[in-house]
Enzyme design. Structure first.
Site, mmCIF file in Angstrom:
data_model
loop_
_atom_site.group_PDB
_atom_site.id
_atom_site.type_symbol
_atom_site.label_atom_id
_atom_site.label_comp_id
_atom_site.label_asym_id
_atom_site.label_seq_id
_atom_site.Cartn_x
_atom_site.Cartn_y
_atom_site.Cartn_z
ATOM 1 N N TYR A 158 50.855 43.213 42.352
ATOM 2 C CA TYR A 158 50.176 42.166 41.571
ATOM 3 C C TYR A 158 50.267 40.820 42.302
ATOM 4 C CZ TYR A 158 48.063 40.441 37.243
ATOM 5 O OH TYR A 158 47.204 39.902 36.314
ATOM 6 N N LYS A 165 49.277 34.043 37.046
ATOM 7 C CA LYS A 165 49.416 34.298 35.595
ATOM 8 C C LYS A 165 50.603 33.525 35.025
ATOM 9 C CE LYS A 165 46.025 37.302 34.763
ATOM 10 N NZ LYS A 165 44.768 36.828 34.161
HETATM 11 P P1 NDP Z 1 36.396 42.391 34.637
HETATM 12 O O1 NDP Z 1 36.238 42.692 36.073
HETATM 13 O O2 NDP Z 1 35.572 43.120 33.668
HETATM 14 O O3 NDP Z 1 36.284 40.832 34.378
HETATM 15 C C1 NDP Z 1 36.690 39.845 35.278
HETATM 16 C C2 NDP Z 1 35.770 38.689 35.097
HETATM 17 O O4 NDP Z 1 36.195 37.538 35.867
HETATM 18 C C3 NDP Z 1 34.361 39.002 35.540
HETATM 19 O O5 NDP Z 1 33.486 38.949 34.452
HETATM 20 C C4 NDP Z 1 34.055 37.905 36.544
HETATM 21 O O6 NDP Z 1 32.760 37.374 36.396
HETATM 22 C C5 NDP Z 1 35.029 36.830 36.149
HETATM 23 N N1 NDP Z 1 35.129 35.837 37.220
HETATM 24 C C6 NDP Z 1 35.618 35.984 38.483
HETATM 25 N N2 NDP Z 1 35.443 34.859 39.183
HETATM 26 C C7 NDP Z 1 34.829 33.972 38.354
HETATM 27 C C8 NDP Z 1 34.382 32.625 38.487
HETATM 28 N N3 NDP Z 1 34.521 31.949 39.635
HETATM 29 N N4 NDP Z 1 33.794 32.020 37.419
HETATM 30 C C9 NDP Z 1 33.643 32.676 36.259
HETATM 31 N N5 NDP Z 1 34.038 33.948 36.064
HETATM 32 C C10 NDP Z 1 34.629 34.590 37.097
HETATM 33 O O7 NDP Z 1 37.969 42.668 34.378
HETATM 34 P P2 NDP Z 1 38.928 42.562 33.127
HETATM 35 O O8 NDP Z 1 38.186 42.659 31.873
HETATM 36 O O9 NDP Z 1 40.003 43.524 33.422
HETATM 37 O O10 NDP Z 1 39.546 41.097 33.302
HETATM 38 C C11 NDP Z 1 39.513 40.086 32.320
HETATM 39 C C12 NDP Z 1 40.867 39.377 32.246
HETATM 40 O O11 NDP Z 1 41.843 40.297 31.764
HETATM 41 C C13 NDP Z 1 41.409 38.849 33.575
HETATM 42 O O12 NDP Z 1 42.024 37.598 33.354
HETATM 43 C C14 NDP Z 1 42.485 39.874 33.919
HETATM 44 O O13 NDP Z 1 43.483 39.335 34.766
HETATM 45 C C15 NDP Z 1 43.013 40.174 32.541
HETATM 46 N N6 NDP Z 1 43.825 41.394 32.411
HETATM 47 C C16 NDP Z 1 43.308 42.606 32.767
HETATM 48 C C17 NDP Z 1 44.074 43.753 32.652
HETATM 49 C C18 NDP Z 1 43.532 45.095 33.057
HETATM 50 O O14 NDP Z 1 44.323 46.037 33.176
HETATM 51 N N7 NDP Z 1 42.244 45.277 33.251
HETATM 52 C C19 NDP Z 1 45.453 43.699 32.127
HETATM 53 C C20 NDP Z 1 45.872 42.374 31.739
HETATM 54 C C21 NDP Z 1 45.084 41.266 31.896
HETATM 55 P P3 NDP Z 1 31.524 37.934 37.274
HETATM 56 O O15 NDP Z 1 31.557 39.370 37.001
HETATM 57 O O16 NDP Z 1 30.347 37.226 36.704
HETATM 58 O O17 NDP Z 1 31.861 37.585 38.696
HETATM 59 C C1 N5H Z 2 49.803 45.728 39.281
HETATM 60 C C2 N5H Z 2 48.513 45.910 39.125
HETATM 61 C C3 N5H Z 2 47.720 46.590 40.172
HETATM 62 C C4 N5H Z 2 47.260 45.630 41.279
HETATM 63 C C5 N5H Z 2 45.965 45.015 40.868
HETATM 64 C C6 N5H Z 2 45.790 43.744 40.688
HETATM 65 C C7 N5H Z 2 44.626 43.222 39.982
HETATM 66 C C8 N5H Z 2 44.457 41.942 39.850
HETATM 67 C C9 N5H Z 2 43.348 41.349 39.048
HETATM 68 C C10 N5H Z 2 42.306 40.630 39.860
HETATM 69 C C11 N5H Z 2 41.449 39.841 38.877
HETATM 70 C C12 N5H Z 2 41.467 41.633 40.599
HETATM 71 C C13 N5H Z 2 40.494 41.060 41.585
HETATM 72 O O1 N5H Z 2 40.407 39.867 41.762
HETATM 73 C C14 N5H Z 2 39.649 42.056 42.324
HETATM 74 C C15 N5H Z 2 38.743 41.422 43.381
HETATM 75 O O2 N5H Z 2 39.491 41.135 44.550
HETATM 76 C C16 N5H Z 2 37.632 42.419 43.782
HETATM 77 N N1 N5H Z 2 36.771 42.767 42.631
HETATM 78 C C17 N5H Z 2 35.616 42.105 42.341
HETATM 79 O O3 N5H Z 2 35.210 41.155 42.999
HETATM 80 C C18 N5H Z 2 34.869 42.564 41.101
HETATM 81 C C19 N5H Z 2 33.485 43.040 41.513
HETATM 82 C C20 N5H Z 2 34.819 41.407 40.109
HETATM 83 C C21 N5H Z 2 34.039 41.701 38.852
HETATM 84 O O4 N5H Z 2 36.171 41.150 39.734
HETATM 85 C C22 N5H Z 2 36.548 39.864 39.439
HETATM 86 N N2 N5H Z 2 37.838 39.742 39.041
HETATM 87 O O5 N5H Z 2 35.798 38.941 39.520
HETATM 88 C C23 N5H Z 2 47.808 45.329 37.929
HETATM 89 C C24 N5H Z 2 47.157 46.341 37.004
HETATM 90 C C25 N5H Z 2 48.184 47.391 36.561
HETATM 91 C C26 N5H Z 2 46.621 45.614 35.739
HETATM 92 C C27 N5H Z 2 45.473 44.665 36.012
HETATM 93 C C28 N5H Z 2 44.252 45.236 36.616
HETATM 94 C C29 N5H Z 2 45.645 43.355 35.695
HETATM 95 C C30 N5H Z 2 44.628 42.285 35.800
HETATM 96 O O6 N5H Z 2 45.018 41.106 35.730
HETATM 97 O O7 N5H Z 2 43.427 42.559 35.883
#
Ligand code: NDP
Ligand code: N5H
Length: 257
Positions: A158, A165
């Site tokens: 992470y 966070k």
């Molecule tokens: P998604 O990938 O569905 O959502 C991530 C969102 O972040 C996307 O909609 C993306 O928008 C948005 N984003 C990234 N960069 C920007 C930016 N510059 N401006 C505006 N929006 C941006 O993933 P999740 O639903 O999993 O993530 C939502 C939240 O939940 C995050 O904060 C994540 O850390 C948190 N979380 C997720 C967990 C998991 O296991 N999935 C667990 C705990 C917390 P766009 O697609 O338009 O680029």
């Molecule tokens: C310990 C873990 C596993 C390691 C994963 C870490 C995940 C971190 C979250 C961030 C937001 C992921 C991320 O930024 C991915 C990008 O580099 C590439 N993906 C993208 O660009 C996609 C297309 C767009 C939609 O994503 C975003 N964010 O814009 C954590 C997991 C067990 C739990 C988890 C997944 C937590 C979390 O915060 O999301």
């Protein structure tokens, strides 16, 4: 006191597709009668978001661009909301980003640019959005963000997102203190791992989910619906005494050693 959000308007930030946690929150709020405004970052997901929003069959729903790295986009987004809707009652901030190469191996390999990028999008954006939203929250309301256990403890891979966070969670507390006098509450939901687009490409996500099924007190993984329902509680008056709080919606996993 009820969970109905009839007559209330909420901004949902961070829907990328139907698996997004933000979409789980949107569905829960929609079912409670709320009016919803959606924001997306880039054109990449504009059509996907518009398609999903159309399924709600709510002509009052709005979809606006808001890349949180751009101050002028945050300003114009909330100016448009003010013009078209007037008062809002809350914001769901479901946004995070870090470079993929900084989400594996050792934390200390992150560079200055990657550190600042993760903090800019995943932590600072809550403060920038809260400040803009406050101007429209003239009847008070509730701001909810999403965090993960890796902000409290070291969770493998992470890395910089955990440090971001921790900053986000501290921001929740400082914002709660600033905004309480305006009747605005600020809380975070610490969600258990959910398979979303962000989680995609994470090497051992299956084994992370398996460990939760085997060890978490509730012996099951977290769903978008569970997070959506807790968000609904935090947006409703049922949580009127709760602010500055980090609520774990993770099947109880965080209590384990
Ligand atoms: P998604 O990938 O569905 O959502 C991530 C969102 O972040 C996307 O909609 C993306 O928008 C948005 N984003 C990234 N960069 C920007 C930016 N510059 N401006 C505006 N929006 C941006 O993933 P999740 O639903 O999993 O993530 C939502 C939240 O939940 C995050 O904060 C994540 O850390 C948190 N979380 C997720 C967990 C998991 O296991 N999935 C667990 C705990 C917390 P766009 O697609 O338009 O680029
Ligand atoms: C310990 C873990 C596993 C390691 C994963 C870490 C995940 C971190 C979250 C961030 C937001 C992921 C991320 O930024 C991915 C990008 O580099 C590439 N993906 C993208 O660009 C996609 C297309 C767009 C939609 O994503 C975003 N964010 O814009 C954590 C997991 C067990 C739990 C988890 C997944 C937590 C979390 O915060 O999301």
């Amino acid at each position: 006191m009820q969970l109905s959000l009839q007559g209330k308007t909420y901004v949902i930030m961070g829907v990328a597709n139907k698996r997004s946690i933000a979409w789980g929150i949107a569905r829960a709020l929609h079912a409670a009668g709320a009016r919803l405004i959606f924001t997306y970052a880039g054109e990449r997901f504009e059509n996907e978001v518009k398609k999903l929003v159309a399924t709600l069959e709510d002509e009052t729903a709005l979809v606006l661009p808001c890349d949180v790295t751009k101050d002028e986009e945050i300003a114009s987004c909330f100016a448009q909301i003010k013009e078209q809707v007037g008062v809002i009652h809350g914001v769901a901030h479901c946004i995070a980003f870090a470079n993929k190469e900084h989400l594996e191996g050792e934390y200390m390999n992150v560079d200055r640019e990657g550190f600042l990028l993760a903090h800019n999008i995943s932590a600072y954006s809550l403060t920038a959005v809260a400040k803009a939203a406050k101007e429209l929250m003239t009847e008070g309301g509730s701001i909810v963000t999403l965090t993960y256990l890796g902000g409290e403890r070291v969770v493998q891979n992470y890395n910089v997102m955990g440090v971001a966070k921790a900053s986000l969670e501290a921001s929740v507390k400082y914002l709660a203190n600033d905004l309480g006098k305006y009747g605005i509450r600020v809380n975070a939901i610490s969600a258990g791992p959910i398979r979303t687009l962000s989680a995609k490409g994470v090497g051992d996500f299956n084994s992370i989910l398996k460990e939760i099924e085997e060890r978490a007190p509730l012996r099951r993984t977290t769903t978008q619906e569970e997070v959506g329902d807790t968000a609904l509680f935090l947006f409703s008056d049922l949580s009127r005494g709760v602010t500055g709080e980090i609520i774990h919606v993770d099947s109880g996993y965080h209590i384990l050693a």
